[in-house]
Scaffold this motif. Structure first.
Motif, mmCIF file in Angstrom:
data_model
loop_
_atom_site.group_PDB
_atom_site.id
_atom_site.type_symbol
_atom_site.label_atom_id
_atom_site.label_comp_id
_atom_site.label_asym_id
_atom_site.label_seq_id
_atom_site.Cartn_x
_atom_site.Cartn_y
_atom_site.Cartn_z
ATOM 1 N N UNK A 27 1.061 -1.230 -0.207
ATOM 2 C CA UNK A 27 0.390 -0.134 0.148
ATOM 3 C C UNK A 27 0.825 1.400 0.453
ATOM 4 N N UNK A 28 0.546 2.272 -0.955
ATOM 5 C CA UNK A 28 1.385 3.054 -0.690
ATOM 6 C C UNK A 28 0.319 4.367 -0.379
ATOM 7 N N UNK B 38 7.554 -1.191 7.816
ATOM 8 C CA UNK B 38 7.416 -1.265 6.498
ATOM 9 C C UNK B 38 8.916 -0.398 5.629
ATOM 10 N N UNK B 39 8.715 -0.338 4.645
ATOM 11 C CA UNK B 39 10.175 0.567 4.266
ATOM 12 C C UNK B 39 10.074 2.012 4.753
ATOM 13 N N UNK C 227 4.903 3.798 2.587
ATOM 14 C CA UNK C 227 4.942 2.364 1.418
ATOM 15 C C UNK C 227 5.307 1.456 2.535
ATOM 16 N N UNK C 228 4.503 0.413 2.403
ATOM 17 C CA UNK C 228 4.638 -1.009 2.966
ATOM 18 C C UNK C 228 3.379 -1.769 2.683
#
Length: 265
Positions: free
Chosen positions: A143-144, A241-242, A246-247
């Motif tokens: 998911x972003x 997440x990153x 974003x993750x």
């Protein structure tokens, strides 16, 4: 050796055997006592847990584990964890046709229209992978939620973001301005624009911009169920997440199955 010595030796052997048997009996008796005590403890603990569950207050203690996700959906099944080695379908199977697709997820149905005129290869892939049950129990793994990019990425049955159906193909029907409006269904790809598109796709839940010179194949649009993606997005990114935007989605969502039919005129 005299007979008296033989009898003494036999008595010693007999005494050793008796001692071993007595030890085994004592060990068995001790094990029974330990098991009985453990069973009593488990019964007491279970009773306390039962009482705590049925009559515990709302203002203290640890709540019971929920069988729903952060978005209010039933918990999804475990990913099958396997990719595939399939053949790239002939794009002629989709050329000039329009298809209706239903993504059945643990949060409800998301309905799509697929454009076989503008994106015949991607539409043919969608049709074939649905027939092969390729997307069964596959998590939407990314998911972003940044200012200019709001997408939910799905379509990898391994759940890792690295899975593919065993083939690749090139980009088609990519917007020249890099704009992907809310409701767009586009195919994800690797850095290889000529053969890096496979079975992963993303659902655009907010107007997005992807200024890649090669772009991403727009295969269709969401016609119903976009509110499901909105709920997943509202739950945010899972910890670890990153980046904070974003993750993996904090509210897990998986595609359970996909059905694709040709739209008749």
């Amino acid at each position: 050796m005299t007979k008296e010595q033989e009898r003494a030796r036999a008595r010693r052997r007999y005494a050793k055997v008796q001692a071993k048997q007595a030890k085994r009996q004592a060990d068995r008796a001790r094990n029974v006592r330990v098991a009985a005590a453990a069973g009593t403890v488990l019964v007491v603990v279970g009773l306390l847990a039962f009482l705590g569950t049925r009559f515990g207050g709302d203002d203290e203690g640890t709540p019971a584990a929920s069988s729903t996700t952060a978005a209010g959906c039933p918990a999804p099944p475990a990913a099958l964890g396997t990719g595939a080695e399939l053949e790239l379908p002939d794009k002629k199977a989709a050329e000039g046709k329009t298809f209706l697709a239903t993504l059945t997820t643990n949060c409800g149905d998301i309905e799509l229209t697929l454009d076989g005129t503008k994106a015949p290869q991607a539409a043919a892939v969608f049709l074939e992978l649905a027939r092969q049950n390729y997307w069964q129990d596959s998590p939407c793994h990314r998911l972003t939620a940044s200012e200019g990019l709001k997408v939910l990425q799905c379509g990898d049955p391994t759940g890792s973001g690295q899975g593919d159906p065993g083939f690749g193909y090139g980009v088609e029907n990519a917007p020249k301005d890099g704009a992907y409006p809310r409701g767009t269904i586009a195919m994800a790809r690797t850095q290889d624009a000529k053969a890096g598109t496979g079975g992963q796709f993303f659902i655009v839940y907010g107007d997005s911009s992807l200024p890649d010179p090669d772009g991403y194949t727009v295969v269709g649009t969401v016609t119903a169920g976009l509110d499901i993606v909105d709920r997943i997005a509202a739950a945010g990114i899972a910890p670890g997440g990153s980046s904070p935007t974003d993750g993996a989605p904090a509210a897990p969502i998986s595609i359970l199955r996909v059905a694709v039919t040709e739209k008749k005129a």
